[in-house]
Design an enzyme around this catalytic site. Sequence first.
Site, mmCIF file in Angstrom:
data_model
loop_
_atom_site.group_PDB
_atom_site.id
_atom_site.type_symbol
_atom_site.label_atom_id
_atom_site.label_comp_id
_atom_site.label_asym_id
_atom_site.label_seq_id
_atom_site.Cartn_x
_atom_site.Cartn_y
_atom_site.Cartn_z
ATOM 1 N N HIS A 48 0.824 -1.226 0.000
ATOM 2 C CA HIS A 48 0.000 0.000 0.000
ATOM 3 C C HIS A 48 0.853 1.269 0.000
ATOM 4 O O HIS A 48 0.723 2.092 -0.916
ATOM 5 C CB HIS A 48 -0.993 -0.047 1.171
ATOM 6 C CG HIS A 48 -1.624 1.265 1.492
ATOM 7 N ND1 HIS A 48 -2.479 1.915 0.636
ATOM 8 C CD2 HIS A 48 -1.503 2.075 2.582
ATOM 9 C CE1 HIS A 48 -2.867 3.057 1.191
ATOM 10 N NE2 HIS A 48 -2.293 3.180 2.373
ATOM 11 N N HIS A 72 3.958 6.719 5.387
ATOM 12 C CA HIS A 72 2.777 7.419 5.930
ATOM 13 C C HIS A 72 1.989 6.621 6.960
ATOM 14 O O HIS A 72 1.330 7.207 7.812
ATOM 15 C CB HIS A 72 1.864 7.919 4.809
ATOM 16 C CG HIS A 72 0.944 6.891 4.215
ATOM 17 N ND1 HIS A 72 1.302 6.113 3.153
ATOM 18 C CD2 HIS A 72 -0.302 6.506 4.556
ATOM 19 C CE1 HIS A 72 0.305 5.302 2.847
ATOM 20 N NE2 HIS A 72 -0.688 5.506 3.701
ATOM 21 N N GLU A 76 1.189 5.232 12.575
ATOM 22 C CA GLU A 76 -0.165 4.866 12.983
ATOM 23 C C GLU A 76 -0.306 3.354 13.167
ATOM 24 O O GLU A 76 -0.951 2.909 14.111
ATOM 25 C CB GLU A 76 -1.168 5.366 11.951
ATOM 26 C CG GLU A 76 -2.557 5.526 12.543
ATOM 27 C CD GLU A 76 -3.654 5.363 11.506
ATOM 28 O OE1 GLU A 76 -3.377 5.542 10.317
ATOM 29 O OE2 GLU A 76 -4.774 5.046 11.914
ATOM 30 N N ASP A 77 0.291 2.593 12.304
ATOM 31 C CA ASP A 77 -0.007 1.146 12.287
ATOM 32 C C ASP A 77 1.112 0.237 12.783
ATOM 33 O O ASP A 77 0.919 -0.969 12.871
ATOM 34 C CB ASP A 77 -0.386 0.705 10.857
ATOM 35 C CG ASP A 77 -1.711 1.300 10.419
ATOM 36 O OD1 ASP A 77 -2.479 1.709 11.305
ATOM 37 O OD2 ASP A 77 -1.960 1.362 9.213
ATOM 38 N N ASP A 139 -3.200 8.450 -0.782
ATOM 39 C CA ASP A 139 -3.559 7.350 0.116
ATOM 40 C C ASP A 139 -5.005 6.940 -0.138
ATOM 41 O O ASP A 139 -5.332 5.767 -0.331
ATOM 42 C CB ASP A 139 -3.362 7.857 1.557
ATOM 43 C CG ASP A 139 -3.761 6.838 2.609
ATOM 44 O OD1 ASP A 139 -3.494 5.641 2.392
ATOM 45 O OD2 ASP A 139 -4.321 7.250 3.638
ATOM 46 N N ASP A 259 -24.849 15.718 -25.316
ATOM 47 C CA ASP A 259 -23.399 15.588 -25.503
ATOM 48 C C ASP A 259 -22.798 14.653 -24.464
ATOM 49 O O ASP A 259 -22.561 15.031 -23.327
ATOM 50 C CB ASP A 259 -22.712 16.951 -25.480
ATOM 51 C CG ASP A 259 -23.185 17.806 -24.318
ATOM 52 O OD1 ASP A 259 -24.189 17.419 -23.679
ATOM 53 O OD2 ASP A 259 -22.554 18.826 -24.049
HETATM 54 MN MN MN Z 1 -2.600 4.551 4.141
#
Ligand code: MN
Length: 712
Positions: A48, A72, A76-77, A139, A259
Site C-alpha cells: 500500500h 505514511h 499509525e499502524d 492514500d 453531448d
Molecule cells: Mn494509508
Amino acid sequence: MLRQYELVDLVKSYDPNADEDALNKAYVFAMKKHGAQLRTSGDPYYSHPVEVAGILTKFKLDSTSIVAGLLHDTVEDTDTSIDEIKKLFGDQVAQIVDGLTKLAMIEQKSANNKQAENFRKLLLAMSEDIRVLLIKLADRLHNMRTLHFCAADKRSRIAKETLDIYAPLAERIGMQAVKTELEEIAFRELHKDAYDSIKARLSFLREQGSNLVPQIISQLEKDMAENGIKADISGREKSPYSIWRKMQQKNASFEQLSDIMAFRIIVDDVAACYQALGVVHSKYHMVPRRFKDYISTPKPNGYKSIHTGIIGPENTRVEIQIRTHEMHEVNEKGVAAHWAYKQGERVVGKNFRWIRELLEILEQASNPEEFLENTKLEMYNDQVFCFTPKGDLIGLPINSTPVDFAYAVHSSVGDTCVGAKINGEIRPLRTMLQNGDQVEILTSKAQHPSPEWDRFVITGKAKAAIRRYVRAHKRDQFITLGQQLLERTFKGESLDFNEKAMVNILPNFEAESIDDIYAKVGEGLVTAWDVLKAVYPGYKQSKIGKVVKSFISKSPRKDKSKSEPLKIKGLVPGMAVHFAGCCHPLPGDRIVGIVTTGKGVAVHTIDCKLLEKFASEPERWLDISWGDAIDDAPHVGRLKLMLANEPGSLGDLSNLVARNNGNICNLNIVNRTVSYFELLVDVEVKDLKHLTDIIAALKASKVVSYVSRSMQ
Ligand code: MN
C-alpha cells in the site's frame, strides 16, 4: 507492486537530484516495519505505501514527499515513533508523517459526515504542509482502487466519505484527474445499478454509431491542420458519474442528454487557443449557452480552458475543450503541477506559497463571490475545528476557548458552562483549543455567565452573551442599591419616601421608569440627594445626607493630615485597619475601606466580590487610597496556577518566585490530575507591580500552563 529500483528510477526520471539514499532507506524501512501485516486483499501491507508513493510520482513530487508517502502509515499502524522517523529521515519527513498520523486520528473521531464542509476545512487546516494533503489524497486514491476487497458495509461508508470529503478536496486544489477517479469509483460503489445502466447504454451507442470518437478526432485534426494550427486532439465518452450528475441536475433521461462525448484540443499557446476556437465556431454550429471562457476568467481553483458545445462532425452534439499544454497540466494536477513547475523554490513547512499562488489566480477572477469563497482557504489558518462528543465539528477562530465552544454549540450551553473536558481531561475554561480537540462541556443549572470569561473569550457570540448577562445583572444590582440608598437617605431626613413622588420627577433625570432612577442612583450617575431635592425642592441638607453623598458621588476625599505619612490615605488617624483576606489588596490596587463591627476598617480591592455584601450600607464605606510613603512590610498576593504535574515542577515554581524576590508563604493544591496541578499560592510581595512582575516571569516558564492573580 512497484519494485524498489523502479520507484527510484521513476523519481529520478523527473528529478535527477532526488535523494536516492533516502528513497531506498524508506522503502526498506516501510517493508520491515509493516512486516507480515496484510491488506484485506491478502497482499502484504507494505504494498500500500509503495503504491501510494507510485501515485505521488505521477504528481512529480519531490523525494521528501515520496519518502513520507512510503512511511505514511508506519507511525499509525506499527511500533514506529515520530522521533525514530526524525532521526532516520529528518525533520521535514517527520513533520509530514506526523501530520498524516494526526489526520488519521481525526478521521476516526468523526462520527458523521453531515458537516462535510467543516471536515474538509479541518483537513485543510491540519495540513500545514500541502504535501500532507497531497499524500492523504494519494492514500485515499489507492484505498479506493482496492475498495472491492473490503467488506460491503465498510465499502459504502468509505465511498460516501470519498464523495463528500476527498473528491471535493481534490477539486478545491485543482486536481481534476484525482477528483474524477475518486468520484467514478465511489459512484460505482454507491449506485451500482445506475453505473451499470449508463455503462450499458454507452456501449450500445458505441456499437450503433460504429464508434464515433475516433472519427470525430480525425475530422478535428484535419480542421486544425488546414488552418495551420498545431494541436493534440483527444476524445472520450464522458464518465458515467458526470453523465449521471448531469441527468440529476437537468432532471433528464439518458436519451435526452445530447453531448456524452467530449474532445480536447491542446495547443501551444493562448493565441492558438482562440485561433482554434475560431476554426471550430466558423465550421460548426454553436450550441447556445454552452460557451465558457475560463482562460480570461479562470475557475477559483485555477482551472483554465475554453469550453464550447457544437453540433460537430457526424452531426453529433459534442463538447470541445481548448487549452494549452501548460493549462492542461495544471488542470489535471492542480497544486501538484504548480509544485512541479516551481522546482527549486518549493513550498516548505508552513510557507503557504501555494495558497498565495491560488489567490493570485483568484485576483484575476471577476466574480467577487467566488473570490470570497476561496480566500477562505487562507482563513483556515486562523481557525480551529473541534469535535463535540457526538462527533459534530465546530469551527472557531484561532485561540478560542471551551467557553467559545460552549456558546457555539448553544447559548444555553454557554450560559451554564462550569467546566470542560478536552480529549477526556478536565482543563481550565481558558485553555486555548487546538485543531481536532474533542471538547465536552460540563454544565450546571446554577451557573451564570461570569464577567471573568469576557477576558479570554474570542468569539463575538460568547462576548455578546456574557456582556448582555453582566449588563442586565449589574442593572438589577444598581436598581436594588439605588432604591436602598434612596430609602436610607429619605429616612435619614425623616422624609416620606414613596414611588408616586418619583413618577413626577422622571423628566428631571431623563428617566423612563422609576427603575431607571434607582439604577442611576445605584450606579452613582445621580446622587440620592439630587433625587431628594427634586422631590422636595428647597430642602436643606442634614449631616447624614452629607455622608451618603460623599460616597455616592465618589469625590476623592481631601486628606488634610498631610503631615503624617500614612500608608493609607482617607483614614482617621489611629483607626484600626487590616487587609482583607479575600482579595489581598496590594499597593497599586484601587482600594475601598469597609468599617467593620469591632475590628476597625477592612481594606478591600475595589473589585472584590465581597463588597456586594455591603452595597446596601453606604455609611460603612470609606473612600481611601494608598499613601505616598509605603513601608517595606510585605503584602500578600494570591496566585491561581496551573502547573505541569512533572517531577521538579513545584521546585521550579518556588525557585522562580524566589529569583524574583518573592516569598511563597502558603500553598494549596486545589486539584490534581495526571497531567497538572491546580494551585493557590500566596506570595509576599512589595506591591502590585512586584506581583505582576512575578506573574510575568511565571508565564514565561515552561512548567506553568496558566497563572493569574486570584481575588478570592
Ligand atoms: Mn494509508
